[in-house]
Design an enzyme around this catalytic site. Structure first.
Site, short mmCIF file in Angstrom:
data_model
loop_
_atom_site.label_atom_id
_atom_site.label_comp_id
_atom_site.label_asym_id
_atom_site.label_seq_id
_atom_site.Cartn_x
_atom_site.Cartn_y
_atom_site.Cartn_z
N HIS A 90 36.20 -94.00 -4.05
CA HIS A 90 35.60 -93.72 -5.35
C HIS A 90 36.16 -92.41 -5.89
O HIS A 90 36.48 -91.49 -5.12
CB HIS A 90 34.09 -93.65 -5.24
CG HIS A 90 33.43 -95.00 -5.15
ND1 HIS A 90 32.24 -95.28 -5.76
CD2 HIS A 90 33.83 -96.15 -4.55
CE1 HIS A 90 31.91 -96.54 -5.53
NE2 HIS A 90 32.87 -97.08 -4.79
N GLU A 92 35.01 -89.75 -7.30
CA GLU A 92 34.38 -88.49 -6.94
C GLU A 92 34.78 -88.05 -5.53
O GLU A 92 34.98 -86.86 -5.27
CB GLU A 92 32.85 -88.61 -7.03
CG GLU A 92 32.34 -88.87 -8.44
CD GLU A 92 32.21 -90.35 -8.77
OE1 GLU A 92 31.36 -90.69 -9.61
OE2 GLU A 92 32.97 -91.17 -8.20
N ARG A 96 37.11 -84.73 -4.42
CA ARG A 96 36.62 -83.74 -3.47
C ARG A 96 37.57 -83.62 -2.27
O ARG A 96 37.87 -82.52 -1.81
CB ARG A 96 35.22 -84.12 -3.02
CG ARG A 96 34.58 -83.16 -2.02
CD ARG A 96 34.63 -83.76 -0.62
NE ARG A 96 34.09 -82.88 0.39
CZ ARG A 96 34.06 -83.17 1.67
NH1 ARG A 96 34.53 -84.35 2.09
NH2 ARG A 96 33.60 -82.33 2.55
N ARG A 97 38.09 -84.73 -1.75
CA ARG A 97 38.99 -84.66 -0.61
C ARG A 97 40.32 -84.00 -1.00
O ARG A 97 40.93 -83.28 -0.19
CB ARG A 97 39.22 -86.06 -0.03
CG ARG A 97 37.97 -86.66 0.59
CD ARG A 97 38.22 -88.04 1.17
NE ARG A 97 38.85 -87.97 2.48
CZ ARG A 97 38.21 -87.80 3.63
NH1 ARG A 97 36.89 -87.67 3.63
NH2 ARG A 97 38.85 -87.79 4.78
N CYS A 145 27.93 -93.25 -9.06
CA CYS A 145 27.28 -94.50 -8.65
C CYS A 145 26.04 -94.19 -7.83
O CYS A 145 25.89 -93.13 -7.24
CB CYS A 145 28.25 -95.37 -7.86
SG CYS A 145 28.70 -94.73 -6.23
N ARG A 315 24.06 -84.04 -1.51
CA ARG A 315 24.33 -83.42 -0.21
C ARG A 315 25.16 -82.16 -0.38
O ARG A 315 24.89 -81.12 0.24
CB ARG A 315 25.04 -84.43 0.69
CG ARG A 315 25.63 -83.86 1.96
CD ARG A 315 26.40 -84.94 2.70
NE ARG A 315 27.22 -84.39 3.77
CZ ARG A 315 27.96 -85.12 4.60
NH1 ARG A 315 27.98 -86.43 4.48
NH2 ARG A 315 28.68 -84.55 5.54
N LYS A 445 41.07 -89.03 7.14
CA LYS A 445 40.54 -88.05 8.10
C LYS A 445 41.65 -87.50 9.00
O LYS A 445 41.70 -86.29 9.28
CB LYS A 445 39.45 -88.68 8.96
CG LYS A 445 38.14 -88.96 8.23
CD LYS A 445 37.11 -89.49 9.22
CE LYS A 445 35.75 -89.70 8.57
NZ LYS A 445 35.75 -90.87 7.66
N LYS A 480 34.34 -80.80 14.48
CA LYS A 480 33.20 -80.90 13.55
C LYS A 480 31.93 -80.39 14.21
O LYS A 480 31.16 -79.64 13.59
CB LYS A 480 33.02 -82.35 13.10
CG LYS A 480 34.03 -82.81 12.05
CD LYS A 480 33.90 -84.29 11.77
CE LYS A 480 32.58 -84.65 11.12
NZ LYS A 480 32.53 -84.25 9.70
#
Length: 512
Positions: A90, A92, A96-97, A145, A315, A445, A480
């Protein structure tokens, strides 16, 4: 300057139309590859902008640093353990990525002793913070969405499809002409005026009785219920009575006298409620959806594990948009000071609910994290490849209007700034190269993880953040989880606001 004050000052310095114009111009400057076919394909556009407040001046410098388009999402079946598949395409998420790529590059410059227009050293060892006066804005050409797209329709919105007649009207041999004649006869009677006045006063009561009793004794329905979707979804629905028309703006209720009462409908989203929470009631009109709940994007033919863009933006308003990996290097999380939406169906109240209110009560966050709601603005400028504009330019010979299958990423980085993907891999790749570096998007990723490890390698060991000094860090999952403050903030957000948030299986994150 405190974040909220900084945001308000910036709003006085930039306008929503200026932001939209910059984003559209940046998109227009890109090559043709991956762009929608005019009049046949639509796509949303999203972007991240860096805004720098000039010292001793009332001016700001605005720069698009990342841009994305896309409408697709991968279902659960194709997901793999290699990290080489772009699950959510998507716009958005793409934007961002792409911004993450840009931030990694800027941190690489900073740790290497070069000049970064974004970061400067913070007080804590190995940590960095934003340069004074620098902030980031988020733009999307359409409401995200999910929850932010469940918007009441307005009276001015058109109904390109004719109303579907009720079962009762089909009984006549004239295809509904009798209803028209009856209405014309009633217009000639003075009693009709009184009847209409009475109906207006009791409209709400009659509708409630209709829903409670679930009978057709007082009114019969003529449905043109909307399935107007947010541009990231493809969605169709049936009602027990009739087929639902795809772009209608209201429900029409016909009483015994043949008159129509109009009940506002809502724009609908194809994103599905997460399992274990409230489900959509699927009632006609405004009762179709539950609101304020987490939603999953539809994948290709099956549900996905990707939360809606409304949920992700909410988030980011608590955890920041930098993610867990970059949190190792940052003294404070990065938040969007402003979210600008292009010209489209829009509700300030709904945007506030979806992006801000759901998380506004979250507390006890670790140092460096806070609830930072963005200023919400709308532009009057529409994206040329919006669904509405595409339908206006559509010609019959082009076939049906459909979402564009490709996703475009552009970001302000030195190497491979343009990245075009389809079905989670680079656009145009053959099956022969799947599983190799040639097929991978720069945004997947695995590629972002490799870029981050290059940043770690470029950092002098004495200047490494404490959280990266552990020798046992090997996998993407390890890095992470080692970002402890971020994980603590994530835990607080989940427990207080989003307990049903689906997280990726650990087995899918063990790549190197």
């Amino acid at each position: 300057m405190p974040a909220k004050l900084h945001s308000s000052v910036l709003c006085d310095m930039v306008t929503a139309d200026e932001i939209a114009k910059l984003c559209y111009e940046r998109f227009n400057a890109l090559p043709r590859r991956g762009k929608p076919e005019s009049g046949r394909e639509w796509t949303p556009l999203a972007a991240v902008l860096k805004v720098t407040r000039c010292a001793n001046s009332d001016t700001v410098e605005k720069e698009v640093v990342s841009l994305g388009t896309g409408t697709k999402c991968i279902g659960q079946t194709p997901m793999n353990r290699h990290g080489d598949l772009l699950n959510d395409s998507h716009a958005e998420v793409i934007a961002r990525r792409g911004c993450i790529r840009y931030l990694i590059q800027e941190l690489h410059r900073a740790v290497s002793g070069g000049d970064s227009s974004v970061f400067c050293q913070a007080d804590e060892r190995g940590k960095w913070r934003l340069q004074p006066g620098v902030s980031f804005l988020f733009f999307t050409s359409h409401t995200p969405c999910g929850d932010a797209s469940i918007i009441p329709m307005t009276d001015s919105e058109t109904q390109p499809c004719a109303p579907v007649t009720s079962m009762e009207s089909h009984k006549g041999s004239d295809g509904g002409g009798g209803l028209k004649r009856k209405a014309e006869e009633l217009r000639g009677e003075q009693s009709t005026k009184l009847l209409r006045l009475e109906e207006q006063k009791t409209e709400g009561t009659k509708l409630e009785e209709r829903q409670d009793s679930n009978t057709s004794q007082s009114v019969s329905m003529v449905l043109t219920s909307s399935t107007s979707e947010d541009p990231s979804q493809s969605h169709s629905t049936k009602t027990p009575v009739e087929t639902v028309s795809q772009a209608s703006a209201e429900l029409k209720i016909k009483n015994r006298a043949g008159l129509h009462l109009q009940v506002p409908d809502i724009h609908r989203t194809g994103a599905k409620c997460v399992p274990g929470g409230p489900a959509d009631p699927l009632h006609p009109g405004a009762g179709y959806h539950s609101t304020g709940v987490l939603r999953l994007k539809p994948g290709r033919g099956e549900p996905s594990l990707s939360l809606s863009c409304s949920d992700k933006l909410a988030r980011w308003g608590v955890l920041g948009f930098q993610g867990a990996l970059l949190s190792h290097y940052l003294q404070e999380a990065l938040y969007f000071s402003t979210v600008v939406v292009g010209k489209c169906p829009y509700s300030q109240e709904v945007m506030q609910r979806a992006l801000v209110t759901r998380c506004s009560h979250v507390s006890d966050l670790p140092a460096g994290f806070s609830v930072c709601p963005p200023v919400l603005l709308q532009s009057s400028l529409e994206f040329q490849f919006s669904k509405a504009q595409t339908e206006l330019r559509h010609q019959a010979k082009q076939g049906r209007v459909s979402p564009c299958g490709a996703a475009i990423s552009w970001c302000n980085v030195a190497e491979q700034p343009l990245d075009v993907t389809a079905n989670g891999y680079k656009h145009g790749v053959t099956k022969k190269v799947l599983g190799t570096a040639k097929s991978r998007s720069q945004l997947c990723k695995l590629e972002l993880f490799h870029s981050f490890k290059s940043l770690v390698s470029a950092t002098d060991p004495s200047a490494l953040p404490d959280s990266l000094r552990r020798t046992e860090l090997q996998t993407y999952w390890d890095y992470k989880q080692a970002s402890q403050s971020y994980q603590q903030a994530w835990q607080q957000l989940c427990s207080q606001a989003f307990p049903l948030w689906l997280r990726s299986d650990r087995d899918l994150l063990l790549f190197h």
